[in-house]
Design a protein around this motif. Structure first.
Motif, PDB file in Angstrom:
ATOM      1  N   LYS A  61     -14.897  -4.470  -4.851  1.00  0.00           N
ATOM      2  CA  LYS A  61     -14.870  -3.052  -5.164  1.00  0.00           C
ATOM      3  C   LYS A  61     -13.543  -2.443  -4.744  1.00  0.00           C
ATOM      4  O   LYS A  61     -13.081  -2.626  -3.609  1.00  0.00           O
ATOM      5  CB  LYS A  61     -16.017  -2.337  -4.447  1.00  0.00           C
ATOM      6  CG  LYS A  61     -16.691  -1.314  -5.353  1.00  0.00           C
ATOM      7  CD  LYS A  61     -18.004  -0.853  -4.755  1.00  0.00           C
ATOM      8  CE  LYS A  61     -18.781   0.010  -5.735  1.00  0.00           C
ATOM      9  NZ  LYS A  61     -20.025   0.517  -5.162  1.00  0.00           N
ATOM     10  N   CYS A  62     -12.970  -1.705  -5.643  1.00  0.00           N
ATOM     11  CA  CYS A  62     -11.710  -1.046  -5.349  1.00  0.00           C
ATOM     12  C   CYS A  62     -11.966   0.203  -4.503  1.00  0.00           C
ATOM     13  O   CYS A  62     -12.837   1.005  -4.805  1.00  0.00           O
ATOM     14  CB  CYS A  62     -11.004  -0.669  -6.653  1.00  0.00           C
ATOM     15  SG  CYS A  62      -9.465   0.200  -6.380  1.00  0.00           S
ATOM     16  N   LYS A  63     -11.209   0.347  -3.447  1.00  0.00           N
ATOM     17  CA  LYS A  63     -11.416   1.492  -2.559  1.00  0.00           C
ATOM     18  C   LYS A  63     -10.770   2.756  -3.128  1.00  0.00           C
ATOM     19  O   LYS A  63     -11.057   3.864  -2.700  1.00  0.00           O
ATOM     20  CB  LYS A  63     -10.817   1.193  -1.175  1.00  0.00           C
ATOM     21  CG  LYS A  63     -11.643   0.159  -0.415  1.00  0.00           C
ATOM     22  CD  LYS A  63     -11.002  -0.161   0.931  1.00  0.00           C
ATOM     23  CE  LYS A  63     -11.813  -1.204   1.694  1.00  0.00           C
ATOM     24  NZ  LYS A  63     -11.176  -1.585   2.971  1.00  0.00           N
ATOM     25  N   GLU A  64      -9.878   2.570  -4.065  1.00  0.00           N
ATOM     26  CA  GLU A  64      -9.166   3.720  -4.617  1.00  0.00           C
ATOM     27  C   GLU A  64     -10.002   4.430  -5.679  1.00  0.00           C
ATOM     28  O   GLU A  64     -10.157   5.641  -5.655  1.00  0.00           O
ATOM     29  CB  GLU A  64      -7.844   3.264  -5.218  1.00  0.00           C
ATOM     30  CG  GLU A  64      -6.889   2.658  -4.201  1.00  0.00           C
ATOM     31  CD  GLU A  64      -6.324   3.701  -3.255  1.00  0.00           C
ATOM     32  OE1 GLU A  64      -6.173   4.862  -3.663  1.00  0.00           O
ATOM     33  OE2 GLU A  64      -6.021   3.346  -2.100  1.00  0.00           O
ATOM     34  N   CYS A  65     -10.535   3.656  -6.625  1.00  0.00           N
ATOM     35  CA  CYS A  65     -11.268   4.272  -7.733  1.00  0.00           C
ATOM     36  C   CYS A  65     -12.706   3.769  -7.827  1.00  0.00           C
ATOM     37  O   CYS A  65     -13.413   4.086  -8.761  1.00  0.00           O
ATOM     38  CB  CYS A  65     -10.539   4.026  -9.047  1.00  0.00           C
ATOM     39  SG  CYS A  65     -10.462   2.283  -9.499  1.00  0.00           S
ATOM     40  N   HIS A  66     -13.140   2.954  -6.853  1.00  0.00           N
ATOM     41  CA  HIS A  66     -14.523   2.460  -6.775  1.00  0.00           C
ATOM     42  C   HIS A  66     -14.914   1.660  -8.001  1.00  0.00           C
ATOM     43  O   HIS A  66     -16.072   1.656  -8.405  1.00  0.00           O
ATOM     44  CB  HIS A  66     -15.497   3.625  -6.577  1.00  0.00           C
ATOM     45  CG  HIS A  66     -15.262   4.363  -5.294  1.00  0.00           C
ATOM     46  ND1 HIS A  66     -15.704   3.894  -4.084  1.00  0.00           N
ATOM     47  CD2 HIS A  66     -14.585   5.515  -5.043  1.00  0.00           C
ATOM     48  CE1 HIS A  66     -15.335   4.761  -3.145  1.00  0.00           C
ATOM     49  NE2 HIS A  66     -14.654   5.734  -3.696  1.00  0.00           N
TER      50      HIS A  66
ATOM     51  N   GLY B 147      -5.320  -7.982  -9.345  1.00  0.00           N
ATOM     52  CA  GLY B 147      -4.444  -7.452 -10.387  1.00  0.00           C
ATOM     53  C   GLY B 147      -4.603  -5.960 -10.547  1.00  0.00           C
ATOM     54  O   GLY B 147      -3.643  -5.228 -10.735  1.00  0.00           O
ATOM     55  N   HIS B 148      -5.829  -5.502 -10.409  1.00  0.00           N
ATOM     56  CA  HIS B 148      -6.092  -4.073 -10.529  1.00  0.00           C
ATOM     57  C   HIS B 148      -5.572  -3.317  -9.303  1.00  0.00           C
ATOM     58  O   HIS B 148      -5.043  -2.221  -9.411  1.00  0.00           O
ATOM     59  CB  HIS B 148      -7.603  -3.848 -10.683  1.00  0.00           C
ATOM     60  CG  HIS B 148      -8.019  -2.433 -10.493  1.00  0.00           C
ATOM     61  ND1 HIS B 148      -7.936  -1.509 -11.509  1.00  0.00           N
ATOM     62  CD2 HIS B 148      -8.493  -1.783  -9.405  1.00  0.00           C
ATOM     63  CE1 HIS B 148      -8.361  -0.331 -11.050  1.00  0.00           C
ATOM     64  NE2 HIS B 148      -8.695  -0.469  -9.774  1.00  0.00           N
ATOM     65  N   GLU B 149      -5.747  -3.946  -8.136  1.00  0.00           N
ATOM     66  CA  GLU B 149      -5.325  -3.304  -6.900  1.00  0.00           C
ATOM     67  C   GLU B 149      -3.829  -3.035  -6.904  1.00  0.00           C
ATOM     68  O   GLU B 149      -3.364  -2.054  -6.347  1.00  0.00           O
ATOM     69  CB  GLU B 149      -5.700  -4.194  -5.713  1.00  0.00           C
ATOM     70  CG  GLU B 149      -6.096  -3.396  -4.500  1.00  0.00           C
ATOM     71  CD  GLU B 149      -6.516  -4.305  -3.350  1.00  0.00           C
ATOM     72  OE1 GLU B 149      -6.152  -5.481  -3.377  1.00  0.00           O
ATOM     73  OE2 GLU B 149      -7.193  -3.804  -2.452  1.00  0.00           O
TER      74      GLU B 149
ATOM     75  N   THR C  48      -2.107  -2.072  -9.256  1.00  0.00           N
ATOM     76  CA  THR C  48      -1.785  -0.918 -10.079  1.00  0.00           C
ATOM     77  C   THR C  48      -1.807   0.373  -9.259  1.00  0.00           C
ATOM     78  O   THR C  48      -1.218   1.374  -9.664  1.00  0.00           O
ATOM     79  CB  THR C  48      -2.780  -0.788 -11.245  1.00  0.00           C
ATOM     80  OG1 THR C  48      -4.088  -0.587 -10.729  1.00  0.00           O
ATOM     81  CG2 THR C  48      -2.760  -2.030 -12.122  1.00  0.00           C
ATOM     82  N   HIS C  49      -2.468   0.352  -8.134  1.00  0.00           N
ATOM     83  CA  HIS C  49      -2.550   1.544  -7.304  1.00  0.00           C
ATOM     84  C   HIS C  49      -1.340   1.677  -6.378  1.00  0.00           C
ATOM     85  O   HIS C  49      -0.951   2.777  -6.027  1.00  0.00           O
ATOM     86  CB  HIS C  49      -3.829   1.505  -6.454  1.00  0.00           C
ATOM     87  CG  HIS C  49      -5.079   1.792  -7.255  1.00  0.00           C
ATOM     88  ND1 HIS C  49      -5.281   2.955  -7.945  1.00  0.00           N
ATOM     89  CD2 HIS C  49      -6.194   1.054  -7.459  1.00  0.00           C
ATOM     90  CE1 HIS C  49      -6.452   2.913  -8.543  1.00  0.00           C
ATOM     91  NE2 HIS C  49      -7.029   1.769  -8.270  1.00  0.00           N
ATOM     92  N   THR C  50      -0.798   0.566  -6.003  1.00  0.00           N
ATOM     93  CA  THR C  50       0.320   0.610  -5.058  1.00  0.00           C
ATOM     94  C   THR C  50       1.640   0.808  -5.763  1.00  0.00           C
ATOM     95  O   THR C  50       1.862   0.244  -6.811  1.00  0.00           O
ATOM     96  CB  THR C  50       0.362  -0.668  -4.199  1.00  0.00           C
ATOM     97  OG1 THR C  50       0.276  -1.810  -5.055  1.00  0.00           O
ATOM     98  CG2 THR C  50      -0.787  -0.695  -3.224  1.00  0.00           C
TER      99      THR C  50
HETATM  100 ZN    ZN Z   1      -8.814   0.978  -8.473  1.00  0.00          ZN
END
Ligand code: ZN
Length: 43
Positions: free
Chosen positions: A21-26, A37-39, A41-43
């Motif tokens: 689970k992504c902590k940024e966008c859940h 890979g998705h993570e 995109t936040h940094t």
């Molecule tokens: Zn995310």
């Protein structure tokens, strides 16, 4: 009674014990590769 095995598989699919689970966008991901890979995109 012969339906028990089918139910177990269904249960396993619903539980999805291996989820990232992504902590940024859940957003939830099944594969760690997709998650990492998705993570990025936040940094
Ligand atoms: Zn995310």
């Amino acid at each position: 009674m012969c339906n028990s095995s089918t139910f177990q598989i269904h249960e396993k699919t619903n539980t999805g014990e291996k989820t990232y689970k992504c902590k940024e966008c859940h957003k939830a991901f099944i594969r760690s590769i997709s998650f990492s890979g998705h993570e990025s995109t936040h940094t």
